[in-house]
Design a protein around this motif. Structure first.
Motif, short mmCIF file in Angstrom:
data_model
loop_
_atom_site.label_atom_id
_atom_site.label_comp_id
_atom_site.label_asym_id
_atom_site.label_seq_id
_atom_site.Cartn_x
_atom_site.Cartn_y
_atom_site.Cartn_z
N VAL A 1 0.86 -1.19 0.00
CA VAL A 1 0.00 0.00 0.00
C VAL A 1 0.89 1.24 0.00
O VAL A 1 1.76 1.38 0.86
CB VAL A 1 -0.93 0.00 1.24
CG1 VAL A 1 -1.89 1.18 1.18
CG2 VAL A 1 -1.70 -1.32 1.33
N SER A 2 0.68 2.12 -0.96
CA SER A 2 1.54 3.30 -1.05
C SER A 2 0.87 4.40 -1.86
O SER A 2 0.39 4.16 -2.97
CB SER A 2 2.87 2.92 -1.72
OG SER A 2 3.66 4.05 -1.93
N GLN A 3 0.82 5.58 -1.32
CA GLN A 3 0.29 6.72 -2.07
C GLN A 3 1.20 7.00 -3.26
O GLN A 3 0.77 6.99 -4.40
CB GLN A 3 0.20 7.95 -1.15
CG GLN A 3 -0.49 9.17 -1.74
CD GLN A 3 0.33 9.93 -2.76
OE1 GLN A 3 -0.14 10.18 -3.88
NE2 GLN A 3 1.55 10.26 -2.45
N SER A 4 2.48 7.23 -2.97
CA SER A 4 3.40 7.67 -4.02
C SER A 4 3.77 6.54 -4.98
O SER A 4 4.08 6.78 -6.13
CB SER A 4 4.69 8.19 -3.39
OG SER A 4 5.32 7.14 -2.66
N GLY A 5 3.77 5.32 -4.45
CA GLY A 5 4.23 4.18 -5.26
C GLY A 5 5.74 4.18 -5.43
O GLY A 5 6.28 3.41 -6.23
N GLU A 6 6.44 5.04 -4.68
CA GLU A 6 7.90 5.14 -4.84
C GLU A 6 8.63 4.88 -3.53
O GLU A 6 9.85 4.98 -3.49
CB GLU A 6 8.29 6.54 -5.34
CG GLU A 6 7.68 6.96 -6.67
CD GLU A 6 8.22 6.17 -7.87
OE1 GLU A 6 9.19 5.43 -7.73
OE2 GLU A 6 7.60 6.29 -8.95
N THR A 7 7.92 4.60 -2.45
CA THR A 7 8.56 4.47 -1.14
C THR A 7 9.60 3.34 -1.17
O THR A 7 9.27 2.19 -1.45
CB THR A 7 7.48 4.22 -0.07
OG1 THR A 7 6.56 5.30 -0.14
CG2 THR A 7 8.07 4.14 1.32
N ALA A 8 10.84 3.70 -0.84
CA ALA A 8 11.96 2.77 -1.05
C ALA A 8 11.78 1.47 -0.26
O ALA A 8 12.01 0.38 -0.80
CB ALA A 8 13.27 3.45 -0.66
N ALA B 1 1.15 15.51 4.74
CA ALA B 1 0.32 14.63 5.57
C ALA B 1 -0.80 14.06 4.71
O ALA B 1 -1.60 14.80 4.14
CB ALA B 1 -0.25 15.42 6.73
N THR B 2 -0.85 12.76 4.62
CA THR B 2 -1.87 12.16 3.75
C THR B 2 -3.23 12.17 4.43
O THR B 2 -3.35 11.98 5.64
CB THR B 2 -1.48 10.72 3.38
OG1 THR B 2 -2.50 10.20 2.52
CG2 THR B 2 -1.36 9.82 4.58
N THR B 3 -4.25 12.41 3.65
CA THR B 3 -5.63 12.33 4.15
C THR B 3 -6.48 11.57 3.13
O THR B 3 -6.90 10.45 3.39
CB THR B 3 -6.23 13.74 4.38
OG1 THR B 3 -6.07 14.52 3.18
CG2 THR B 3 -5.56 14.44 5.54
N LYS C 1 1.08 14.59 15.40
CA LYS C 1 2.48 14.94 15.67
C LYS C 1 3.21 15.39 14.41
O LYS C 1 4.05 16.28 14.47
CB LYS C 1 3.22 13.80 16.38
CG LYS C 1 3.44 12.54 15.63
CD LYS C 1 4.06 11.47 16.55
CE LYS C 1 3.52 10.10 16.25
NZ LYS C 1 3.76 9.15 17.31
N GLU C 2 2.87 14.82 13.25
CA GLU C 2 3.66 15.19 12.07
C GLU C 2 3.43 16.63 11.62
O GLU C 2 4.34 17.26 11.11
CB GLU C 2 3.48 14.20 10.91
CG GLU C 2 2.18 14.27 10.16
CD GLU C 2 2.12 13.32 8.97
OE1 GLU C 2 3.14 13.11 8.30
OE2 GLU C 2 1.03 12.80 8.70
N ILE C 3 2.21 17.15 11.84
CA ILE C 3 2.01 18.53 11.35
C ILE C 3 2.01 19.58 12.44
O ILE C 3 2.22 20.76 12.17
CB ILE C 3 0.74 18.69 10.49
CG1 ILE C 3 -0.52 18.35 11.27
CG2 ILE C 3 0.84 17.86 9.21
CD1 ILE C 3 -1.78 18.80 10.54
O1 M6R Z 1 3.79 7.20 -0.46
P1 M6R Z 1 3.55 6.23 0.63
O2 M6R Z 1 2.09 6.02 0.93
O3 M6R Z 1 4.26 4.92 0.45
O4 M6R Z 1 4.16 6.91 1.93
C1 M6R Z 1 4.19 6.23 3.16
C2 M6R Z 1 4.44 7.19 4.29
O5 M6R Z 1 5.66 7.86 4.11
C3 M6R Z 1 3.32 8.24 4.42
O6 M6R Z 1 2.08 7.65 4.62
C4 M6R Z 1 3.63 9.18 5.61
O7 M6R Z 1 3.54 8.47 6.80
C5 M6R Z 1 2.70 10.39 5.58
N1 M6R Z 1 3.46 11.58 5.80
C6 M6R Z 1 1.69 10.38 6.64
O8 M6R Z 1 0.85 11.49 6.59
#
Ligand code: M6R
Length: 598
Positions: free
Chosen positions: A340-347, A393-395, A477-479
């Motif tokens: 599961v990944s938003q960016s699809g690039e997380t190492a 921050a992902t939402t 905490k992140e924001i």
């Molecule tokens: O792109 P990704 O979903 O793989 O990223 C994973 C995390 O780096 C990402 O969800 C991060 O925790 C966000 N900053 C949370 O808001």
């Protein structure tokens, strides 16, 4: 994490580079720099801090240059100072390089170069590249080939050579790099968001490839220097639109976009008649399911573990990708591994995916960026259709991830003959309920007023409420930089309760009706020690039952779908706390949107 933009053409490069850097700044923002090439001379300007700091010096430097490269940095090697900012140049001032990724053998290469008398000007791993280029032989492309052959690690590179004033060089290995063709020139970027409005076609560099961009053409080469043919894909910047509109922050806008993001995402999996339809390629009876991700995406996986096991009775494990990749996971044929990944690039997620593939698991990607490395490496992709997410921050991507995971759970439940009609009925109505949950903003804001001056906060919950507590705590905490921790409600008394003092804020999630008495008892344990409890409930409980100072009511739904609703006030709470504390909400310090290093 860092961002690259380059341009070669007939327009002035500086304004295009600045625009590109501004669009890329959400990826990394601790320093920025640019190099311009004109009449065989390379001029470089760099600044610590935001892209804004680069504006005036870059404009002053511009004076008609039509070739340039630029970079926003997220520091890995060396502090975020001006001298560590990119571009880096060779000691003979002939080469300038911008780099995303990590050169893993940089120390050994640097030692060798220093022993040969090369003077380094930064602490970065990147600087070995221009220094190696300067010592390589032959024409620029051949020098690049020789240099790349000595590197280990990951790179997306934009390179200028003072002896090749009509060319911009590029190379990539395990870090994304795109080339955009426009009417008046060629762009290079690590993210399509940086392209100018006039880009109409896009090429993606594959691992090991090099490219030479000229004002009106681009040529591709493999790692041996042999030409490679590539088809362009049509591109329209409007489709990548990422305008803040009337909102002050992307995060707030993206919170409001969640009903649509979830509606679009779910629509892929339901037929017109309302039946659940997942791709035939998805194994229908996995032996076990491994859910693997980082950060918020991992929290979506923790939620899904509860949902899949309860609804579909399939054994399931949720893993942080950086742990999975170095563990000895008992994964193999017959297992499904979901990334599961938003960016699809997380190492780390990408590395875990490669490991699961080697072990023979069937791989499924839940990814928001369709052409990303994770999407391309998975056997099957179930896309999240959240649209471009700009706030760090992902939402909305998180909500869309939950939606896909729910569809997966229901699919496996149906395939295994488990009853899930109520769940599916409510899943179809989820977007409307998320809209209703957005009306909790006034309550969330009131709680933000109460807690924004605190130093610590605790989030508690049981079952899926615990998974949502993890996400609520991370968001806060992140924001806002207000320290917070999330615990299973019953676990607090095994140590952490010693931190509860009179006035400590505790955000208690009590959205699972069957666990309400248990969570209520845990709340009393903290109020007995003076905690101020702010409770979220959709289970119909009141302030007295929950012994809470304030209640945020969440719309009710199937208990396993509640995380999609309870996370909304938690996102709003984090947002308003951060606003009250005067934080840079869309670009929190030290963070990057896309974490492409290990
Ligand atoms: O792109 P990704 O979903 O793989 O990223 C994973 C995390 O780096 C990402 O969800 C991060 O925790 C966000 N900053 C949370 O808001």
């Amino acid at each position: 994490m860092c961002g690259i933009i380059g341009y070669i053409g007939s327009k002035m490069a500086a304004p295009l580079l600045l625009e590109g850097l501004q669009a890329l700044e959400y990826r990394g923002y601790d320093s920025a720099g640019a190099a311009l090439l004109q009449s065989g001379r390379l001029d470089i300007v760099r600044r610590a801090g935001r892209v804004e700091n680069l504006k005036t010096p870059l404009n002053e430097l511009a004076q008609g240059a039509c070739v340039g490269i630029a970079h926003t940095r997220w520091a890995t090697h060396g502090a975020p100072t001006e001298h560590n900012a990119h571009p880096h140049r060779s000691a003979d001032a002939r080469w300038a390089v911008v780099h995303n990724g990590i050169i893993e053998n940089a120390d050994a290469l640097r030692d060798r170069l220093v022993a040969d008398g090369v003077a380094f000007a930064s602490e970065t791993d990147t600087e070995v590249i221009p220094q190696l280029l300067a010592r390589a032989e032959g024409a620029p492309l051949e020098a690049l080939r020789q240099t790349l052959a000595q590197l280990a690690g990951s790179w997306a590179l934009g390179i200028l050579c003072a002896h090749a004033p009509d060319a911009l060089f590029a190379a990539c290995q395990s870090s994304p790099l795109l080339i955009g063709a426009a009417q008046d020139g060629m762009y290079l970027a690590s993210d399509a968001a940086a392209f100018g409005d006039d880009v109409f076609a896009l090429y993606r560099l594959n691992d090991g490839e090099m490219a030479v961009l000229r004002a009106d053409s681009v040529a591709f080469y493999d790692s041996e220097g042999a030409p490679v043919r590539k088809e362009a894909a049509p591109f329209s910047r409007r489709a990548h639109g990422s305008d803040k509109g009337m909102y002050t922050h992307y995060m707030r806008k993206e919170i409001d976009e969640q009903p649509d993001a979830v509606r679009r995402t779910l629509a892929q999996f339901f037929s017109d008649a309302g039946a659940l339809r997942l791709p035939a390629l998805l194994p229908s009876s996995p032996r076990r399911v491994f859910l693997i991700a980082c950060g918020s995406a991992y929290h979506a996986c923790v939620t899904a573990k509860y949902v899949i096991e309860e609804l579909a009775a399939v054994p399931c494990e949720a893993w942080v990708a950086s742990e999975f990749r170095y563990a000895m996971p008992l994964i193999g044929k017959g297992d499904v591994a979901v990334f599961v990944s938003q960016s699809g690039e997380t190492a780390d997620t990408l590395a875990a995916l490669r490991l699961a593939t080697v072990h023979g698991a069937h791989t499924v990607g839940i990814v928001n960026v369709p052409d990303s490395a994770i999407a391309r490496a998975c056997a099957l992709v179930l896309p999240t259709l959240a649209g471009a997410e700009i706030a760090v921050a992902t939402t909305k991507a998180y909500s869309a991830q939950l939606a896909v995971l729910y569809a997966l759970a229901a699919h496996w439940a149906q395939a295994g003959g488990q009853e899930c009609t109520d769940f599916l009925d409510e899943l179809r109505r989820l977007p409307e309920k998320i809209s209703a949950a957005l009306t909790s903003e006034a309550r969330a804001k009131a709680v933000a007023q109460e807690i924004h001056k605190e130093e610590h906060a605790y989030f508690i919950g049981r079952g899926v409420d615990y998974a949502t507590a993890l996400e609520g705590s991370l968001k806060l905490k992140e924001i806002s930089y207000l320290h917070s921790e999330a615990y299973p409600a019953g676990e607090l008394k095994h140590g952490t309760i010693s931190l509860i003092a009179p006035g400590t804020p505790v955000i208690a999630l009590a959205c699972t009706a069957r666990l309400l008495p248990k969570t209520a008892a845990n709340i009393r344990e903290v109020t007995a020690r003076g905690a101020r409890v702010f409770a979220l409930t959709g289970a119909g409980a009141d302030q007295n039952t929950l012994d809470a100072e304030q209640i945020i009511a969440v719309p009710t739904a199937h208990p396993l779908l509640m995380p999609s609703l309870s996370v909304i006030p938690l996102q709003l709470l984090a947002y308003h706390v951060a606003a009250l504390r005067g934080c840079d909400i869309d670009k929190p310090k030290n963070l990057a949107k896309s974490v492409t290093v290990e």
